[in-house]
Design a protein around this motif. Structure first.
Motif, mmCIF file in Angstrom:
data_model
loop_
_atom_site.group_PDB
_atom_site.id
_atom_site.type_symbol
_atom_site.label_atom_id
_atom_site.label_comp_id
_atom_site.label_asym_id
_atom_site.label_seq_id
_atom_site.Cartn_x
_atom_site.Cartn_y
_atom_site.Cartn_z
ATOM 1 N N LEU A 185 36.363 20.508 1.187
ATOM 2 C CA LEU A 185 37.678 21.580 0.043
ATOM 3 C C LEU A 185 36.950 22.577 -0.537
ATOM 4 O O LEU A 185 36.594 23.255 -1.040
ATOM 5 N N CYS A 186 37.170 21.326 -1.797
ATOM 6 C CA CYS A 186 37.549 21.393 -2.915
ATOM 7 C C CYS A 186 35.477 21.939 -3.106
ATOM 8 O O CYS A 186 35.401 22.470 -4.045
ATOM 9 N N ASN A 187 34.638 21.139 -2.892
ATOM 10 C CA ASN A 187 33.290 20.743 -2.960
ATOM 11 C C ASN A 187 32.884 22.558 -2.737
ATOM 12 O O ASN A 187 32.224 23.220 -3.415
ATOM 13 N N GLU A 188 33.185 22.586 -0.909
ATOM 14 C CA GLU A 188 33.072 24.494 -0.279
ATOM 15 C C GLU A 188 33.827 25.361 -1.343
ATOM 16 O O GLU A 188 32.545 26.127 -1.059
ATOM 17 N N LEU A 189 34.504 25.539 -1.662
ATOM 18 C CA LEU A 189 35.276 26.558 -2.868
ATOM 19 C C LEU A 189 34.346 26.468 -4.076
ATOM 20 O O LEU A 189 34.344 27.515 -4.978
ATOM 21 N N ALA A 190 34.324 25.500 -4.507
ATOM 22 C CA ALA A 190 33.108 25.506 -5.658
ATOM 23 C C ALA A 190 32.210 25.970 -5.560
ATOM 24 O O ALA A 190 31.341 26.779 -6.539
ATOM 25 N N LYS A 191 31.313 25.872 -5.231
ATOM 26 C CA LYS A 191 30.400 26.518 -4.372
ATOM 27 C C LYS A 191 30.155 27.521 -4.313
ATOM 28 O O LYS A 191 29.465 28.360 -4.912
ATOM 29 N N LEU A 192 30.879 28.323 -3.731
ATOM 30 C CA LEU A 192 31.192 29.636 -3.626
ATOM 31 C C LEU A 192 31.570 30.145 -4.887
ATOM 32 O O LEU A 192 32.241 31.587 -4.758
ATOM 33 N N ASP A 193 32.145 29.713 -5.363
ATOM 34 C CA ASP A 193 32.905 29.924 -7.109
ATOM 35 C C ASP A 193 33.956 30.525 -6.435
ATOM 36 O O ASP A 193 34.298 31.881 -7.498
ATOM 37 N N HIS A 194 35.149 30.288 -5.446
ATOM 38 C CA HIS A 194 35.923 30.889 -5.057
ATOM 39 C C HIS A 194 37.635 31.207 -6.540
ATOM 40 O O HIS A 194 37.419 29.968 -6.696
ATOM 41 N N LEU A 195 37.811 31.919 -5.999
ATOM 42 C CA LEU A 195 38.908 31.702 -7.001
ATOM 43 C C LEU A 195 40.427 30.399 -6.581
ATOM 44 O O LEU A 195 40.783 30.378 -7.486
ATOM 45 N N ALA A 196 39.972 30.814 -5.371
ATOM 46 C CA ALA A 196 40.794 29.370 -4.980
ATOM 47 C C ALA A 196 40.826 27.961 -4.960
ATOM 48 O O ALA A 196 41.532 27.000 -5.276
ATOM 49 N N LYS A 197 39.759 27.780 -5.850
ATOM 50 C CA LYS A 197 38.869 26.461 -6.054
ATOM 51 C C LYS A 197 40.085 26.120 -6.702
ATOM 52 O O LYS A 197 39.970 23.855 -6.326
ATOM 53 N N ASP A 198 40.597 25.578 -8.003
ATOM 54 C CA ASP A 198 41.667 25.458 -9.282
ATOM 55 C C ASP A 198 42.127 25.132 -8.509
ATOM 56 O O ASP A 198 43.118 23.509 -8.311
ATOM 57 N N ARG A 199 43.347 25.710 -7.588
ATOM 58 C CA ARG A 199 44.715 24.988 -7.014
ATOM 59 C C ARG A 199 44.275 23.837 -5.285
ATOM 60 O O ARG A 199 44.784 23.756 -5.361
ATOM 61 N N ALA A 200 42.459 24.492 -5.220
ATOM 62 C CA ALA A 200 42.722 23.465 -4.179
ATOM 63 C C ALA A 200 42.487 21.499 -4.785
ATOM 64 O O ALA A 200 43.337 20.600 -3.711
ATOM 65 N N ALA A 201 41.924 22.335 -6.316
ATOM 66 C CA ALA A 201 42.021 20.847 -6.603
ATOM 67 C C ALA A 201 43.535 20.231 -7.466
ATOM 68 O O ALA A 201 43.624 19.144 -7.505
ATOM 69 N N GLU A 202 44.272 20.851 -6.824
ATOM 70 C CA GLU A 202 45.653 20.487 -6.843
ATOM 71 C C GLU A 202 46.283 19.339 -6.400
ATOM 72 O O GLU A 202 46.882 18.921 -7.022
ATOM 73 N N ILE A 203 45.898 19.059 -5.192
ATOM 74 C CA ILE A 203 46.122 18.348 -4.304
ATOM 75 C C ILE A 203 45.524 16.868 -4.775
ATOM 76 O O ILE A 203 45.991 15.818 -4.937
ATOM 77 N N PHE A 204 44.232 17.000 -5.395
ATOM 78 C CA PHE A 204 43.513 15.716 -6.541
ATOM 79 C C PHE A 204 45.013 15.320 -7.194
ATOM 80 O O PHE A 204 44.878 14.330 -7.124
ATOM 81 N N SER A 205 44.811 16.524 -7.860
ATOM 82 C CA SER A 205 45.744 16.241 -9.308
ATOM 83 C C SER A 205 47.057 15.809 -9.120
ATOM 84 O O SER A 205 48.081 14.803 -10.027
ATOM 85 N N MET A 206 47.220 15.627 -7.538
ATOM 86 C CA MET A 206 48.997 15.305 -6.862
ATOM 87 C C MET A 206 48.416 14.237 -7.002
ATOM 88 O O MET A 206 48.981 12.814 -7.651
ATOM 89 N N PHE A 207 47.543 13.858 -6.081
ATOM 90 C CA PHE A 207 47.667 11.733 -6.162
ATOM 91 C C PHE A 207 46.989 11.782 -7.158
ATOM 92 O O PHE A 207 47.195 10.066 -7.555
ATOM 93 N N ARG A 208 46.059 12.110 -8.364
ATOM 94 C CA ARG A 208 46.021 11.229 -9.753
ATOM 95 C C ARG A 208 47.344 11.144 -10.347
ATOM 96 O O ARG A 208 47.257 10.074 -11.114
ATOM 97 N N HIS A 209 48.287 11.827 -10.457
ATOM 98 C CA HIS A 209 49.586 11.152 -11.106
ATOM 99 C C HIS A 209 50.892 11.161 -10.299
ATOM 100 O O HIS A 209 50.981 10.329 -11.147
ATOM 101 N N TRP A 210 50.711 10.987 -8.862
ATOM 102 C CA TRP A 210 50.909 10.008 -8.466
ATOM 103 C C TRP A 210 50.706 8.775 -8.731
ATOM 104 O O TRP A 210 50.846 7.534 -9.157
ATOM 105 N N LEU A 211 49.307 8.439 -8.609
ATOM 106 C CA LEU A 211 48.126 6.879 -8.713
ATOM 107 C C LEU A 211 49.145 6.302 -10.274
ATOM 108 O O LEU A 211 48.843 6.162 -10.161
#
Length: 198
Positions: free
Chosen positions: A106-132
């Motif tokens: 999802l992050c890759n697709e939204l980045a390719k589309l330069d979609h406004l939601a791309k940063d919000r989708a990346a919040e899931i990675f950020s959640m994992f990063r913070h937790w790890l």
């Protein structure tokens, strides 16, 4: 109550279809068909695809937070919790081999589309990063915690990408075992510099 249940059904169907087919390739009609709604009833709940995407990302964030909370409650040590994250590659192996990582794709697709939601989708990675990172701090690796968290995130994404490319179960299981061995080597008393994390 019925409206809330229908809305949730739409979000869950969209979540699955966005993962399996991609966000751009999935239409309102596809999702309405999965749920068994007319387009008119569908538009009562979601007026735009972006509004639905936002609801799907919120749904994924809530599911991820719930999963992390369960790992916290069930595992006695930070090492066991990190292993739970690594084991996702085996637990979800069939889906990953078919469609890739749901977060990464999802992050890759939204980045390719330069979609406004791309940063919000990346919040899931950020959640994992913070937790790890928090787990590595509890593990006794405070100075390198974020670098170690990013390393294991990167490694799991690499495995997921190659699993989708090659659909090789043995590769996935071997890499999970390698990641577990790597994690054991990070125990306190074993100096590891960020440049030599592999």
């Amino acid at each position: 109550m019925v409206a809330a249940a229908t809305r949730q059904q739409i979000v869950e169907a969209a979540d699955r279809l966005f993962y399996e087919r991609g966000f751009e390739a999935t239409s309102f009609a596809d999702i309405a068909g999965e749920v068994g709604l007319s387009r008119g009833n569908f538009y009562y709940h979601f007026k735009t695809k972006d509004e639905l995407l936002d609801a799907v990302i919120t749904h994924r964030l809530l599911k991820t937070r719930s999963m992390l909370d369960i790992w916290e409650a069930k595992s006695k040590t930070p090492e066991e919790r990190i292993v739970s994250f690594v084991n996702l590659l085996v637990v979800n192996q069939a889906k990953i081999m078919a469609y890739g990582c749901p977060v990464g794709t999802l992050c890759n697709e939204l980045a390719k589309l330069d979609h406004l939601a791309k940063d919000r989708a990346a919040e899931i990675f950020s959640m994992f990063r913070h937790w790890l990172s928090h787990q590595f701090i509890a593990f006794g690796r405070e100075a390198e915690a974020d670098a170690l968290a990013m390393h294991i995130l990167m490694r799991s994404q690499g495995v997921a990408t190659l699993a989708a490319a090659y659909r090789d179960e043995i590769f996935v299981r071997n890499e999970v075992e390698n990641m577990r061995a790597w994690l054991a080597a990070q125990r306190p008393g074993t100096p590891v510099l960020p440049e030599t994390l592999s």
